[in-house]
Design a protein around this motif. Structure first.
Motif, PDB file in Angstrom:
ATOM      1  N   UNK A 238      -9.439  -7.650  29.875  1.00 25.09           N
ATOM      2  CA  UNK A 238      -8.206  -8.405  29.213  1.00 25.09           C
ATOM      3  C   UNK A 238      -8.463  -9.581  28.729  1.00 25.09           C
ATOM      4  N   UNK A 239      -9.202 -10.308  29.422  1.00 24.94           N
ATOM      5  CA  UNK A 239      -9.328 -11.778  29.019  1.00 24.94           C
ATOM      6  C   UNK A 239     -10.314 -12.100  27.714  1.00 24.94           C
ATOM      7  N   UNK A 240     -10.861 -11.032  27.039  1.00 25.59           N
ATOM      8  CA  UNK A 240     -11.530 -11.319  25.790  1.00 25.59           C
ATOM      9  C   UNK A 240     -11.634 -10.162  24.912  1.00 25.59           C
ATOM     10  N   UNK A 241     -11.084  -8.975  25.139  1.00 27.38           N
ATOM     11  CA  UNK A 241     -11.024  -7.609  24.060  1.00 27.38           C
ATOM     12  C   UNK A 241     -10.296  -8.113  22.985  1.00 27.38           C
ATOM     13  N   UNK A 242      -9.057  -8.598  22.885  1.00 26.14           N
ATOM     14  CA  UNK A 242      -8.205  -8.667  22.010  1.00 26.14           C
ATOM     15  C   UNK A 242      -8.512 -10.052  21.321  1.00 26.14           C
ATOM     16  N   UNK A 243      -9.430 -10.855  21.720  1.00 28.83           N
ATOM     17  CA  UNK A 243      -9.902 -12.217  21.159  1.00 28.83           C
ATOM     18  C   UNK A 243     -11.084 -12.060  20.663  1.00 28.83           C
ATOM     19  N   UNK A 244     -12.057 -12.457  21.374  1.00 37.44           N
ATOM     20  CA  UNK A 244     -13.561 -12.554  20.951  1.00 37.44           C
ATOM     21  C   UNK A 244     -14.053 -10.893  20.475  1.00 37.44           C
ATOM     22  N   UNK A 245     -13.451  -9.877  21.333  1.00 33.93           N
ATOM     23  CA  UNK A 245     -13.894  -8.482  20.912  1.00 33.93           C
ATOM     24  C   UNK A 245     -13.378  -8.085  19.704  1.00 33.93           C
ATOM     25  N   UNK A 246     -12.146  -8.672  19.348  1.00 39.39           N
ATOM     26  CA  UNK A 246     -11.643  -8.259  17.901  1.00 39.39           C
ATOM     27  C   UNK A 246     -12.178  -9.156  16.895  1.00 39.39           C
ATOM     28  N   UNK A 247     -12.635 -10.192  17.169  1.00 37.43           N
ATOM     29  CA  UNK A 247     -13.366 -11.128  16.293  1.00 37.43           C
ATOM     30  C   UNK A 247     -14.847 -10.444  15.895  1.00 37.43           C
ATOM     31  N   UNK A 248     -15.523  -9.951  16.905  1.00 34.15           N
ATOM     32  CA  UNK A 248     -16.765  -9.344  16.720  1.00 34.15           C
ATOM     33  C   UNK A 248     -16.626  -8.130  15.782  1.00 34.15           C
ATOM     34  N   UNK A 249     -15.605  -7.172  16.173  1.00 33.72           N
ATOM     35  CA  UNK A 249     -15.379  -6.301  15.386  1.00 33.72           C
ATOM     36  C   UNK A 249     -15.063  -6.539  13.914  1.00 33.72           C
ATOM     37  N   UNK A 250     -14.353  -7.473  13.790  1.00 37.38           N
ATOM     38  CA  UNK A 250     -13.928  -7.722  12.397  1.00 37.38           C
ATOM     39  C   UNK A 250     -14.953  -8.383  11.426  1.00 37.38           C
ATOM     40  N   UNK A 251     -15.825  -9.176  12.287  1.00 38.49           N
ATOM     41  CA  UNK A 251     -16.842 -10.090  11.489  1.00 38.49           C
ATOM     42  C   UNK A 251     -17.947  -8.668  11.256  1.00 38.49           C
ATOM     43  N   UNK A 252     -18.293  -8.059  11.945  1.00 40.12           N
ATOM     44  CA  UNK A 252     -19.337  -6.674  11.723  1.00 40.12           C
ATOM     45  C   UNK A 252     -20.600  -7.222  12.163  1.00 40.12           C
ATOM     46  N   UNK A 253     -21.627  -6.237  12.386  1.00 43.83           N
ATOM     47  CA  UNK A 253     -22.874  -6.328  12.916  1.00 43.83           C
ATOM     48  C   UNK A 253     -23.736  -7.355  12.019  1.00 43.83           C
ATOM     49  N   UNK A 254     -23.769  -7.313  10.672  1.00 44.41           N
ATOM     50  CA  UNK A 254     -24.361  -8.094   9.891  1.00 44.41           C
ATOM     51  C   UNK A 254     -24.150  -9.603  10.124  1.00 44.41           C
ATOM     52  N   UNK A 255     -22.759  -9.846  10.262  1.00 43.76           N
ATOM     53  CA  UNK A 255     -22.309 -11.131  10.581  1.00 43.76           C
ATOM     54  C   UNK A 255     -22.915 -11.835  12.015  1.00 43.76           C
ATOM     55  N   UNK A 256     -22.592 -10.817  12.946  1.00 40.81           N
ATOM     56  CA  UNK A 256     -22.945 -11.328  14.459  1.00 40.81           C
ATOM     57  C   UNK A 256     -23.199  -9.954  15.223  1.00 40.81           C
ATOM     58  N   UNK A 257     -24.511  -9.546  15.385  1.00 40.55           N
ATOM     59  CA  UNK A 257     -24.824  -8.265  16.193  1.00 40.55           C
ATOM     60  C   UNK A 257     -24.382  -8.421  17.381  1.00 40.55           C
ATOM     61  N   UNK A 258     -23.890  -7.439  17.959  1.00 43.60           N
ATOM     62  CA  UNK A 258     -23.272  -7.073  19.477  1.00 43.60           C
ATOM     63  C   UNK A 258     -24.121  -6.207  20.274  1.00 43.60           C
ATOM     64  N   UNK A 259     -24.336  -6.715  21.630  1.00 44.75           N
ATOM     65  CA  UNK A 259     -25.138  -5.940  22.466  1.00 44.75           C
ATOM     66  C   UNK A 259     -24.406  -5.818  23.697  1.00 44.75           C
ATOM     67  N   UNK A 260     -24.119  -4.256  23.948  1.00 46.31           N
ATOM     68  CA  UNK A 260     -23.439  -3.897  25.022  1.00 46.31           C
ATOM     69  C   UNK A 260     -24.121  -4.106  26.435  1.00 46.31           C
ATOM     70  N   UNK A 261     -23.617  -4.873  27.362  1.00 43.85           N
ATOM     71  CA  UNK A 261     -24.268  -5.127  28.688  1.00 43.85           C
ATOM     72  C   UNK A 261     -23.514  -4.306  29.829  1.00 43.85           C
ATOM     73  N   UNK A 262     -24.139  -4.118  30.964  1.00 41.15           N
ATOM     74  CA  UNK A 262     -23.505  -3.459  32.221  1.00 41.15           C
ATOM     75  C   UNK A 262     -23.188  -4.531  33.274  1.00 41.15           C
ATOM     76  N   UNK A 263     -23.499  -5.808  33.196  1.00 38.46           N
ATOM     77  CA  UNK A 263     -23.438  -6.597  34.319  1.00 38.46           C
ATOM     78  C   UNK A 263     -23.582  -7.920  33.611  1.00 38.46           C
ATOM     79  N   UNK A 264     -22.724  -8.788  34.072  1.00 38.04           N
ATOM     80  CA  UNK A 264     -22.409 -10.152  33.384  1.00 38.04           C
ATOM     81  C   UNK A 264     -23.711 -11.044  33.738  1.00 38.04           C
TER      82      UNK A 264
END
Length: 623
Positions: A42-68
């Motif tokens: 809840x502390x980043x999903x609607x902020x940075x998460x939404x921003x990464x989605x909107x920017x797209x992989x070409x602008x900022x590749x995203x990598x899904x992790x399992x442990x911080x």
């Protein structure tokens, strides 16, 4: 004239800013923030998460992790492989997601490796108080759990207003690209501010290139260093990790070829010379080679290049025993250059070595000194061969496992390790064939680093065979990024060694009078100790359940075949082996200070204290 503006949320602005940042050294440009790791809450999903989605992989590749923590390790492995010229970001939610970053941040900063941390934070506007996962401080209301990241970050800021992002983001990039200041950089992002809109000046998103400088040595310092080297009869170079970060291996080889000065390597510096170079003496210090430590004890001048002089390197200040020994330290940071009361040469490692080579033209150490260290190197090679040698049908010891791996890897393979008994065996025995083959995280020696770091190295160098070497204790701490390797199709090779407990600490416990207390993975016996049968834990089955191909090996021949098959595979592969616990590594050639109980009733501790007092008497201050 009005300035063009763009209305975006703070998170959207940050992502677009990061996508336009580049580093440059020697005319070669790299994307500075090459991707972002994230676990959303809840502390980043609607902020940075939404921003990464909107920017797209070409602008900022995203990598899904399992442990911080693992995500930071992966980013560190990535940055190290690319000589700190490219980095990754890590975003987390607030609370436990943020505090899980602390260990990884400490590792990055201790090792001087860049990573950008973007933890969510509590509401800046405080519409409700307390929030979910908020730690209430009764005296300092502006403190959050993210403040735990302050002491392990090279730069920290909390973005409580949108306009704060502009100077803070620029400062973050400055630190990430500063070879003397780099480490973990933290921008704490309150969850309401992430989603807040602001009119941003368009030039904030313009492409920026951050030059990674190579400062030259001061002429006075250079002249003094040259005088010291010319006057020395038994000089020794100690190569540290800064030499690799500077890509100074060629400059080191040129200097050594011209002068005949031998080279010792710290854990971070191993591979600075290829293992078969006649002046490469291998590891130094507590886990060093016999020839290297013998030369270090009698050296009259130590030339440190990019090293921090940790206690493992100096054998807790008992190694450099020549009464008149002096130090010259070439380091990009004055903080490290001044250690051991040295003459300083504050400069980039490559630039400094090139300047030394030019000023030392015609100088060479005595033939007798070269003959001495070369003979010692030849004797040590026989020790390595003995440690690696094994019958095909034998259950392999740990050093024989390294011998089997040595026979399989190519010059550009990367071998990763961080903790346990393996770092000592590798430092003594591994034959590094290229500058980045030997990837030991021994500044923080963090169990659990190896698997996520392997992912980071694979991302940085696609197609490079990567070997993550872990024991059962390390594996049980953090195997979760196996899922990420499988998801991303990254063929990381995991060599999983089952030795039923904390073997390294068990040995240290025995040496220091602890009698291996609490270090075995066994059932409780009738007397309450963990001395029963080994636990029936099938780690190979666990790795398979997370998606890895698993190859089990019981003998030396099966091990060699499994390692070759893993190297040829294009999938994440685990080679599982239960090793013979019989000690097979050469003993320590220098001391390491781990204090022993001064008074005790148990005989083991009493005897260990006697040994400790004898070693401690050899400590000295270099002034």
């Amino acid at each position: 004239m009005s300035t063009p503006i763009r209305r975006l949320t703070v998170a959207q602005a940050l992502v677009r800013f990061l996508s336009a940042q580049y580093s440059e050294r020697d005319g070669v440009r790299h994307r500075l923030i090459a991707g972002t790791w994230g676990i959303f809450g809840h502390g980043n999903v609607a902020g940075i998460g939404q921003a990464l989605l909107e920017a797209g992989e070409d602008t900022m590749p995203f990598h899904q992790g399992r442990n911080e923590q693992s995500m930071v390790h992966a980013a560190v492995g990535y940055a190290r492989q690319l000589n700190r010229l490219s980095a990754q970001a890590v975003t987390t939610s607030i609370g436990p997601g943020a505090t899980n970053l602390v260990t990884g941040a400490a590792l990055a900063t201790v090792n001087r490796l860049p990573v950008l941390l973007l933890p969510g934070d509590y509401f800046a506007t405080r519409p409700a108080d307390p929030l979910l996962q908020q730690l209430e401080h009764p005296v300092e209301a502006d403190v959050s759990v993210n403040d735990t990241l302050r002491p392990v970050s090279r730069y920290f800021d909390r973005i409580t207003r949108p306009e704060m992002l502009i100077p803070s983001a620029l400062n973050a990039m400055r630190v990430l690209t500063d070879p003397a200041e780099t480490g973990a950089v933290t921008l704490a992002m309150p969850q309401d501010v992430q989603a807040e809109a602001y009119d941003w000046p368009q030039e904030f998103f313009a492409e920026r290139v951050w030059h990674v400088r190579r400062p030259a040595p001061d002429p006075v310092e250079l002249a003094e260093a040259v005088r010291e080297i010319r006057a020395a009869g038994r000089p020794l170079i100690v190569a540290g990790g800064g030499l690799h970060h500077s890509e100074a291996e060629g400059a080191l080889k040129a200097l050594v070829d011209a002068t005949g000065i031998p080279v010792a390597s710290t854990q971070a510096g191993k591979g600075s010379l290829r293992h078969d170079h006649p002046a490469d003496l291998g590891g130094i210090g507590h886990t060093g080679t016999a020839v290297c430590d013998d030369i270090a004890r009698t050296a009259d001048l130590i030339i440190g290049v990019g090293t921090r002089y940790t206690d493992f390197t100096t054998a807790s200040n008992t190694l450099f025993q020549e009464p008149g020994v002096r130090f010259v330290n070439l380091n990009i940071t004055a903080f490290d250059a001044h250690k051991l009361a040295a003459r300083t040469l504050v400069a980039d490692a490559r630039t400094g070595l090139e300047a030394l080579a030019e000023r030392l033209s015609g100088h060479r150490v005595a033939e007798a000194y070269e003959a001495e260290y070369r003979a010692g190197k030849a004797r040590w090679e026989e020790v390595v061969e003995t440690a690696y040698r094994a019958e095909d049908s034998a259950v392999p010891t740990q050093t024989q496992l390294l011998g089997a791996l040595d026979a399989v890897v190519g010059d550009d393979d990367v071998v990763i390790n961080a903790a346990g008994s393996l770092p000592g065996d590798l430092h003594k025995l591994w034959r590094a064939r290229s500058p980045r083959q030997y990837h030991l995280e021994y500044g923080y020696s963090c169990m659990g680093y190896e698997i996520p770091a392997g992912i980071g190295v694979q991302q940085a160098a696609p197609g490079t065979p990567v070997w993550s070497l872990v024991g059962d204790g390390t594996y049980l701490m953090m195997p979760t990024e196996i899922v990420t390797a499988v998801q991303e199709g990254l063929p990381v090779n995991l060599v999983l060694i089952q030795n039923h407990g904390y073997a390294s600490i068990g040995g240290l416990s025995e040496e220091t009078g602890g009698e291996r207390f609490g270090t075995a993975y066994r059932y409780r016996a009738a007397d309450g100790t963990f001395s029963g049968a080994p636990l029936p834990v099938d780690l190979a089955a666990n790795a398979a359940s997370l998606g890895m191909d698993v190859l089990r090996a019981k003998t030396v021949r099966e091990l060699r075949d499994a390692l070759a098959a893993a190297r040829a595979s294009d999938r994440p592969t685990c080679v599982y082996v239960e090793t013979d616990p019989t000690p097979s590594a050469p003993p320590a050639e220098a001391w390491w200070d781990v204090p022993v109980a001064e008074v005790a009733s148990r005989e083991a501790a009493v005897n260990a204290r006697e040994q400790y007092d004898g070693h401690a008497a050899a400590r000295r201050h270099h002034l």
